[in-house]
Design a protein around this motif. Structure first.
Motif, PDB file in Angstrom:
ATOM      1  N   LYS A  59       0.849  -1.205   0.000  1.00 47.26           N
ATOM      2  CA  LYS A  59       0.000   0.000   0.000  1.00 47.26           C
ATOM      3  C   LYS A  59       0.883   1.254   0.000  1.00 47.26           C
ATOM      4  O   LYS A  59       0.609   2.219  -0.704  1.00 47.26           O
ATOM      5  CB  LYS A  59      -0.931   0.006   1.214  1.00 47.26           C
ATOM      6  CG  LYS A  59      -2.034  -1.042   1.168  1.00 47.26           C
ATOM      7  CD  LYS A  59      -2.828  -1.052   2.467  1.00 47.26           C
ATOM      8  CE  LYS A  59      -3.928  -2.088   2.479  1.00 47.26           C
ATOM      9  NZ  LYS A  59      -3.465  -3.462   2.655  1.00 47.26           N
ATOM     10  N   GLN A  60       1.955   1.208   0.783  1.00 46.35           N
ATOM     11  CA  GLN A  60       2.874   2.355   0.860  1.00 46.35           C
ATOM     12  C   GLN A  60       3.720   2.497  -0.403  1.00 46.35           C
ATOM     13  O   GLN A  60       3.767   3.560  -1.011  1.00 46.35           O
ATOM     14  CB  GLN A  60       3.821   2.178   2.050  1.00 46.35           C
ATOM     15  CG  GLN A  60       3.404   2.906   3.286  1.00 46.35           C
ATOM     16  CD  GLN A  60       4.483   2.803   4.348  1.00 46.35           C
ATOM     17  OE1 GLN A  60       4.549   1.813   5.055  1.00 46.35           O
ATOM     18  NE2 GLN A  60       5.305   3.817   4.452  1.00 46.35           N
ATOM     19  N   ALA A  61       4.418   1.439  -0.775  1.00 45.57           N
ATOM     20  CA  ALA A  61       5.412   1.511  -1.856  1.00 45.57           C
ATOM     21  C   ALA A  61       4.792   1.699  -3.235  1.00 45.57           C
ATOM     22  O   ALA A  61       5.314   2.454  -4.052  1.00 45.57           O
ATOM     23  CB  ALA A  61       6.286   0.262  -1.849  1.00 45.57           C
ATOM     24  N   LEU A  63       1.148   2.178  -3.943  1.00 46.49           N
ATOM     25  CA  LEU A  63      -0.015   3.068  -4.004  1.00 46.49           C
ATOM     26  C   LEU A  63       0.212   4.406  -3.301  1.00 46.49           C
ATOM     27  O   LEU A  63      -0.656   5.274  -3.323  1.00 46.49           O
ATOM     28  CB  LEU A  63      -1.238   2.368  -3.396  1.00 46.49           C
ATOM     29  CG  LEU A  63      -1.660   1.082  -4.103  1.00 46.49           C
ATOM     30  CD1 LEU A  63      -2.763   0.382  -3.316  1.00 46.49           C
ATOM     31  CD2 LEU A  63      -2.091   1.363  -5.537  1.00 46.49           C
ATOM     32  N   HIS A  64       1.360   4.559  -2.659  1.00 48.48           N
ATOM     33  CA  HIS A  64       1.739   5.795  -1.975  1.00 48.48           C
ATOM     34  C   HIS A  64       0.773   6.195  -0.865  1.00 48.48           C
ATOM     35  O   HIS A  64       0.523   7.386  -0.636  1.00 48.48           O
ATOM     36  CB  HIS A  64       1.942   6.937  -2.976  1.00 48.48           C
ATOM     37  CG  HIS A  64       2.921   6.585  -4.046  1.00 48.48           C
ATOM     38  ND1 HIS A  64       4.261   6.407  -3.795  1.00 48.48           N
ATOM     39  CD2 HIS A  64       2.742   6.309  -5.366  1.00 48.48           C
ATOM     40  CE1 HIS A  64       4.867   6.051  -4.919  1.00 48.48           C
ATOM     41  NE2 HIS A  64       3.968   5.985  -5.875  1.00 48.48           N
ATOM     42  N   SER A  66       0.136   6.895   2.828  1.00 44.35           N
ATOM     43  CA  SER A  66       1.021   7.414   3.863  1.00 44.35           C
ATOM     44  C   SER A  66       1.285   6.381   4.961  1.00 44.35           C
ATOM     45  O   SER A  66       0.346   5.797   5.516  1.00 44.35           O
ATOM     46  CB  SER A  66       0.380   8.662   4.472  1.00 44.35           C
ATOM     47  OG  SER A  66       0.872   8.918   5.758  1.00 44.35           O
ATOM     48  N   GLY A  87      -4.190   6.306  -5.271  1.00 43.25           N
ATOM     49  CA  GLY A  87      -2.905   5.741  -5.665  1.00 43.25           C
ATOM     50  C   GLY A  87      -3.010   4.872  -6.901  1.00 43.25           C
ATOM     51  O   GLY A  87      -2.147   4.928  -7.785  1.00 43.25           O
ATOM     52  N   GLU A  90      -3.570   7.104  -9.979  1.00 44.64           N
ATOM     53  CA  GLU A  90      -2.335   7.764 -10.398  1.00 44.64           C
ATOM     54  C   GLU A  90      -1.316   6.770 -10.975  1.00 44.64           C
ATOM     55  O   GLU A  90      -0.774   6.986 -12.049  1.00 44.64           O
ATOM     56  CB  GLU A  90      -1.719   8.499  -9.218  1.00 44.64           C
ATOM     57  CG  GLU A  90      -0.458   9.273  -9.591  1.00 44.64           C
ATOM     58  CD  GLU A  90       0.123  10.020  -8.414  1.00 44.64           C
ATOM     59  OE1 GLU A  90       1.357  10.100  -8.339  1.00 44.64           O
ATOM     60  OE2 GLU A  90      -0.644  10.523  -7.572  1.00 44.64           O
ATOM     61  N   ALA A  91      -1.076   5.685 -10.267  1.00 46.66           N
ATOM     62  CA  ALA A  91      -0.057   4.716 -10.684  1.00 46.66           C
ATOM     63  C   ALA A  91      -0.379   4.070 -12.025  1.00 46.66           C
ATOM     64  O   ALA A  91       0.524   3.780 -12.815  1.00 46.66           O
ATOM     65  CB  ALA A  91       0.117   3.632  -9.623  1.00 46.66           C
TER      66      ALA A  91
END
Length: 159
Positions: A59-61, A63-64, A66, A87, A90-91
């Motif tokens: 989720k972090q790496a 989909l960014h 937080s 995320g 955008e990705a």
């Protein structure tokens, strides 16, 4: 045709008719939403792709989402669902992002009871989430979450 496939067929038709693309970010459904969309003929005209983000590290790496939000709220949270949807949008370069996160069971997770589900939706206008409390087996809850995600997708697609 199952209800999930009927919802997906409607979503594919409406997305193509309106020229919109869709990306998914799935935790508890682990790819079910994108799979049922892809079962629909013509889905390649609207489905950009999907991310199965079962772990918070993904989720972090990818989909960014937080790390601070995940640490504070846990993975089963409306803000997390909204961030996952944004995320994915955008990705994967999509017009609409759809995300699922929740607890399918058999045990509670992050202090949330079994059946707690959040569906995130992101568009150019912003992102938000919708909370649910489902009942049934693990498979039932995952299926209901998939249906809810498709219904929320339909709400942001023009008729």
């Amino acid at each position: 045709m199952t209800n999930l496939h009927a919802l997906a067929s409607d979503a594919v038709r409406r997305a193509i008719a309106s020229g919109q693309t869709v990306a998914t970010a799935e935790s508890l459904t682990a790819g079910m939403v994108s799979a049922v969309l892809a079962d629909t003929p013509g889905a390649s005209g609207m489905l950009q792709g999907g991310v199965v983000a079962y772990q918070n590290t993904v989720k972090q790496a990818v989909l960014h989402v937080s790390g601070e939000l995940l640490a504070r709220a846990g993975s089963v949270d409306g803000e997390v669902a909204a961030a996952m949807a944004a995320g994915a949008r955008e990705a994967l370069g999509a017009d609409i992002g759809v995300a699922t996160t929740g607890v399918a069971g058999p045990d509670a997770h992050d202090g949330k009871p079994v059946g707690t589900v959040y569906i995130g939706i992101a568009t150019a206008a912003g992102s938000g989430a919708h909370g649910y409390s489902f009942q049934g087996s693990r498979a039932d809850i995952r299926g209901q979450a998939c249906g809810a995600a498709l219904e929320r997708l339909l709400q942001v697609l023009p008729d």
